[in-house]
Design a protein around this motif. Structure first.
Motif, PDB file in Angstrom:
ATOM      1  N   ASP A   1      22.164  -3.617 -76.871  1.00  0.00           N
ATOM      2  CA  ASP A   1      22.695  -2.271 -77.074  1.00  0.00           C
ATOM      3  C   ASP A   1      21.903  -1.222 -76.298  1.00  0.00           C
ATOM      4  O   ASP A   1      22.055  -0.033 -76.537  1.00  0.00           O
TER       5      ASP A   1
ATOM      6  N   ASP B   1      11.653   2.263 -78.447  1.00  0.00           N
ATOM      7  CA  ASP B   1      13.081   2.121 -78.768  1.00  0.00           C
ATOM      8  C   ASP B   1      13.262   1.137 -79.918  1.00  0.00           C
ATOM      9  O   ASP B   1      13.939   1.427 -80.901  1.00  0.00           O
ATOM     10  N   PHE B   2      12.661  -0.035 -79.780  1.00  0.00           N
ATOM     11  CA  PHE B   2      12.794  -1.065 -80.813  1.00  0.00           C
ATOM     12  C   PHE B   2      12.158  -0.605 -82.122  1.00  0.00           C
ATOM     13  O   PHE B   2      12.736  -0.778 -83.193  1.00  0.00           O
TER      14      PHE B   2
ATOM     15  N   ARG C   1      14.412   2.115 -83.785  1.00  0.00           N
ATOM     16  CA  ARG C   1      15.700   1.584 -84.256  1.00  0.00           C
ATOM     17  C   ARG C   1      15.543   0.662 -85.461  1.00  0.00           C
ATOM     18  O   ARG C   1      16.379   0.666 -86.355  1.00  0.00           O
TER      19      ARG C   1
ATOM     20  N   ALA D   1      18.327  -0.899 -75.858  1.00  0.00           N
ATOM     21  CA  ALA D   1      16.907  -0.663 -76.121  1.00  0.00           C
ATOM     22  C   ALA D   1      16.087  -1.426 -75.086  1.00  0.00           C
ATOM     23  O   ALA D   1      16.428  -2.556 -74.728  1.00  0.00           O
TER      24      ALA D   1
ATOM     25  N   ASP E   1      19.443  -5.227 -80.368  1.00  0.00           N
ATOM     26  CA  ASP E   1      19.163  -3.888 -79.850  1.00  0.00           C
ATOM     27  C   ASP E   1      18.986  -3.892 -78.335  1.00  0.00           C
ATOM     28  O   ASP E   1      19.369  -2.932 -77.665  1.00  0.00           O
TER      29      ASP E   1
END
Length: 156
Positions: A45, A52-53, A56, A47, A42
């Motif tokens: 990508d 965010d983590f 996701r 994050a 992530d």
């Protein structure tokens, strides 16, 4: 003990290595659990914040806190304070970015072996939108390598 790459030093005590002389074992010791690899994925990508983590991955907050701490301690992620000063952000270090080829190999293995024929899955594409070609291990002459054509030379 400090494991050194040409870009990063990773501090891990000798007792924590599963197999001190094996690069595969040391790598698995550092990033081999599922959450660590998914956090690295992530981060690659885009994050960067805890939220965010968390959003996701759907990971428990205490587990995420632990993995972010470990990945930072091991030199895979760098932790900084966001410009707002209100939260921490995490970015890949050189060592973290060097995991791209590992992540690509895992992705391509998964495409071949973790999906049934015709089952939909995400696809990795380059900047032009072209599907990334299959990763191949080759020797210095360009001949494909396999586990049958290589051997491990043990440390003395």
């Amino acid at each position: 003990m400090v494991a050194k790459s040409n870009r990063t030093e990773v501090c891990v005590t000798a007792e924590r290595w599963t197999d001190p002389n094996c690069p595969v074992a040391r790598t698995v010791d550092l990033v081999g659990d599922r959450w660590s690899l998914l956090i690295v994925r992530d981060a690659m990508d885009g994050a960067s914040a805890f939220t965010d983590f968390h959003q996701r991955l759907g990971i428990a907050r205490n587990v995420l806190t632990d993995r972010l701490r470990r990945l930072t301690e091991y030199g895979i992620l760098a932790r900084d304070t966001a410009p707002s000063g209100k939260r921490q952000t995490y970015t890949l270090t050189d060592a973290g970015r060097d995991l791209f080829t590992v992540m690509l190999a895992l992705r391509q293995w998964g495409e071949r072996h973790a999906f049934t024929s015709g089952e939909e899955h995400s696809v990795l594409v380059d900047q032009r939108g072209e599907v990334v070609p299959e990763l191949r291990a080759i020797d210095t002459t360009g001949t494909p390598l396999t586990s049958g054509t290589t051997r491990v030379q043990k440390a003395s």
